[in-house]
Write a protein that holds these residues in place. Structure first.
Motif, PDB file in Angstrom:
ATOM      1  N   LYS A 207       5.614 -57.388 -58.365  1.00 53.87           N
ATOM      2  CA  LYS A 207       5.410 -58.822 -58.168  1.00 53.87           C
ATOM      3  C   LYS A 207       4.011 -59.148 -57.655  1.00 53.87           C
ATOM      4  O   LYS A 207       3.522 -60.267 -57.837  1.00 53.87           O
ATOM      5  CB  LYS A 207       6.461 -59.358 -57.193  1.00 53.87           C
ATOM      6  CG  LYS A 207       6.565 -60.872 -57.141  1.00 53.87           C
ATOM      7  CD  LYS A 207       7.724 -61.302 -56.282  1.00 53.87           C
ATOM      8  CE  LYS A 207       7.821 -62.825 -56.173  1.00 53.87           C
ATOM      9  NZ  LYS A 207       8.962 -63.249 -55.326  1.00 53.87           N
ATOM     10  N   ILE A 208       3.338 -58.185 -57.003  1.00 50.32           N
ATOM     11  CA  ILE A 208       2.000 -58.450 -56.471  1.00 50.32           C
ATOM     12  C   ILE A 208       0.919 -57.696 -57.244  1.00 50.32           C
ATOM     13  O   ILE A 208      -0.218 -57.585 -56.793  1.00 50.32           O
ATOM     14  CB  ILE A 208       1.908 -58.078 -54.979  1.00 50.32           C
ATOM     15  CG1 ILE A 208       2.197 -56.594 -54.781  1.00 50.32           C
ATOM     16  CG2 ILE A 208       2.841 -58.939 -54.147  1.00 50.32           C
ATOM     17  CD1 ILE A 208       1.707 -56.045 -53.463  1.00 50.32           C
ATOM     18  N   SER A 209       1.289 -57.169 -58.407  1.00 50.15           N
ATOM     19  CA  SER A 209       0.343 -56.365 -59.181  1.00 50.15           C
ATOM     20  C   SER A 209      -0.229 -57.144 -60.355  1.00 50.15           C
ATOM     21  O   SER A 209       0.450 -57.978 -60.961  1.00 50.15           O
ATOM     22  CB  SER A 209       1.028 -55.090 -59.690  1.00 50.15           C
ATOM     23  OG  SER A 209       1.510 -54.317 -58.618  1.00 50.15           O
ATOM     24  N   ASP A 210      -1.481 -56.842 -60.661  1.00 50.95           N
ATOM     25  CA  ASP A 210      -2.143 -57.297 -61.888  1.00 50.95           C
ATOM     26  C   ASP A 210      -2.399 -56.063 -62.727  1.00 50.95           C
ATOM     27  O   ASP A 210      -3.398 -55.360 -62.527  1.00 50.95           O
ATOM     28  CB  ASP A 210      -3.455 -58.020 -61.564  1.00 50.95           C
ATOM     29  CG  ASP A 210      -3.241 -59.386 -60.956  1.00 50.95           C
ATOM     30  OD1 ASP A 210      -2.210 -59.997 -61.260  1.00 50.95           O
ATOM     31  OD2 ASP A 210      -4.104 -59.844 -60.181  1.00 50.95           O
ATOM     32  N   GLY A 211      -1.478 -55.787 -63.620  1.00 54.07           N
ATOM     33  CA  GLY A 211      -1.603 -54.564 -64.401  1.00 54.07           C
ATOM     34  C   GLY A 211      -1.388 -53.347 -63.519  1.00 54.07           C
ATOM     35  O   GLY A 211      -0.366 -53.214 -62.853  1.00 54.07           O
ATOM     36  N   LEU A 212      -2.394 -52.471 -63.452  1.00 56.23           N
ATOM     37  CA  LEU A 212      -2.292 -51.243 -62.676  1.00 56.23           C
ATOM     38  C   LEU A 212      -2.747 -51.415 -61.230  1.00 56.23           C
ATOM     39  O   LEU A 212      -2.627 -50.490 -60.434  1.00 56.23           O
ATOM     40  CB  LEU A 212      -3.146 -50.142 -63.327  1.00 56.23           C
ATOM     41  CG  LEU A 212      -2.733 -49.721 -64.743  1.00 56.23           C
ATOM     42  CD1 LEU A 212      -3.731 -48.713 -65.303  1.00 56.23           C
ATOM     43  CD2 LEU A 212      -1.328 -49.114 -64.731  1.00 56.23           C
ATOM     44  N   PHE A 213      -3.248 -52.588 -60.897  1.00 54.25           N
ATOM     45  CA  PHE A 213      -3.855 -52.779 -59.580  1.00 54.25           C
ATOM     46  C   PHE A 213      -3.106 -53.829 -58.762  1.00 54.25           C
ATOM     47  O   PHE A 213      -2.565 -54.799 -59.300  1.00 54.25           O
ATOM     48  CB  PHE A 213      -5.325 -53.189 -59.732  1.00 54.25           C
ATOM     49  CG  PHE A 213      -6.150 -52.186 -60.486  1.00 54.25           C
ATOM     50  CD1 PHE A 213      -6.667 -51.075 -59.841  1.00 54.25           C
ATOM     51  CD2 PHE A 213      -6.376 -52.339 -61.843  1.00 54.25           C
ATOM     52  CE1 PHE A 213      -7.405 -50.133 -60.539  1.00 54.25           C
ATOM     53  CE2 PHE A 213      -7.119 -51.404 -62.543  1.00 54.25           C
ATOM     54  CZ  PHE A 213      -7.639 -50.291 -61.891  1.00 54.25           C
ATOM     55  N   ILE A 214      -3.113 -53.614 -57.442  1.00 50.39           N
ATOM     56  CA  ILE A 214      -2.498 -54.569 -56.522  1.00 50.39           C
ATOM     57  C   ILE A 214      -3.431 -55.752 -56.331  1.00 50.39           C
ATOM     58  O   ILE A 214      -4.633 -55.585 -56.112  1.00 50.39           O
ATOM     59  CB  ILE A 214      -2.205 -53.900 -55.166  1.00 50.39           C
ATOM     60  CG1 ILE A 214      -1.140 -52.813 -55.328  1.00 50.39           C
ATOM     61  CG2 ILE A 214      -1.746 -54.941 -54.128  1.00 50.39           C
ATOM     62  CD1 ILE A 214      -0.913 -51.994 -54.073  1.00 50.39           C
TER      63      ILE A 214
END
Length: 348
Positions: A207-214
């Motif tokens: 829920k707080i990720s953009d793709g592979l990154f937080i």
């Protein structure tokens, strides 16, 4: 441990709930050992919630309640179990339980014949928006039942959740919408060296990720939302959780579970180790979640906590479900203690 204590040839031996994790056969052997020690003039301080054991072994009985000495008297002067029970519970009353005007008829969860090394054929059901409580003393099986539901412990039987069998692994159970607030908050519920911001999203990182990154922005937004919603006392979401009070640490554990899109909360001793004021805040959160449609199963050894918050109460003794009680003004706390200390059932 018992053998080590006896072999030490001490003048005084303290036994703290010695029968909580041993079989009936082993209990009988323990009683013979205790009586043998008595004949050898060894003093035994025997700590137990099981009243029958006190009557069988004790010369004197001391009742403690909430850390205070209530009374000490010769066992021969105690009339019956009822007298001890009254000393144990004091003036337990329903202070704040209010029966719901309307209860959903929708069954959220149904357990059928849950059995393992501790639990013995446990069956019950839970309605949407309902708060039910499992009450029992040390060794009754409360934590084991919570762990079975969340999928941490193996069991025979079946649990149906939202019309489908529940998977027997914690990660899949969490994804289905069930979360556990564990008994041991510091070792199992929080990452104490991490900040509030880092703790809250850990059960739903997607829920707080953009793709592979937080996404730091999403992480902070989530933390601030629950700091406000649960009134976590802190000046910053960057504060280490270890530096919060016990009550606020518990609120962080609640926030973790709610961020995971939980519909069913399992609360194992939810107010252990927190002060009276913080307890009231936790109870307020529990009731508000119920009003919002969340279902809650509370596992507690504090009778007032169970009586003041739960719509139905289930009584456990030695892994057995002994009784189910509808909460209300006519509830009999003395009978509850009678049952969970091994007495014969006098209610349905």
């Amino acid at each position: 441990e018992i053998a080590k204590a006896v072999a030490s040839e001490s003048d005084i031996i303290i036994m703290d709930e010695p029968t909580a994790a041993i079989s009936e056969c082993e209990i009988k052997r323990l009683f013979k050992i205790v009586k043998g020690l008595k004949e050898k003039n060894v003093t035994v301080i025997y700590i137990s919630h099981r009243l029958d054991e006190i009557f069988e072994l004790g010369d004197y009985v001391t009742v403690m309640r909430d850390g205070k000495h209530i009374e000490t008297k010769a066992v021969s002067d105690v009339r019956d179990r009822t007298e001890l029970i009254k000393l144990m519970i004091g003036k337990t009353v329903i202070e704040s339980y209010t029966k719901k005007n309307q209860q959903s008829s929708e069954t959220l969860l149904e357990a059928r014949g849950i059995t393992n090394s501790k639990l013995k054929n446990i069956s019950f059901h839970l309605k949407k928006g309902e708060i039910i409580g499992f009450y029992g003393l040390v060794g009754a099986g409360k934590t084991e039942l919570a762990r079975a539901i969340i999928g941490a412990d193996k069991y025979h039987g079946e649990i149906i959740y939202k019309g489908r069998p529940l998977e027997r692994s914690p990660d899949k159970t969490i994804r289905r919408g069930i979360s556990l607030v564990p008994e041991e908050r510091r070792s199992q519920g929080i990452f104490s060296i991490l900040t509030i911001r880092s703790n809250i999203p850990v059960m739903n990182m997607k829920k707080i990720s953009d793709g592979l990154f937080i996404s730091r922005h999403k992480e902070i937004k989530a933390a601030l939302e629950f700091i406000d919603k649960l009134d976590i006392a802190t000046h910053s979401c960057e504060k280490e959780v270890s530096k919060l009070s016990g009550g606020n640490q518990q609120k962080v554990v609640f926030a973790k579970c709610l961020f995971a899109k939980t519909d069913l909360l399992l609360l194992d001793e939810p107010t252990r180790g927190i002060d009276v004021g913080a307890k009231g805040e936790i109870y307020g959160i529990i009731r508000r979640l119920s009003e919002e449609g969340k279902s809650i199963i509370m596992f507690s050894s504090e009778l007032p906590e169970i009586m003041n918050n739960c719509d139905r109460i289930f009584l456990l003794y030695d892994g057995n479900l002994k009784a189910e009680i509808e909460n209300g003004s006519d509830i009999d706390s003395e009978n509850i203690i009678h049952i969970v200390t091994g007495g014969e059932i006098a209610c349905k």
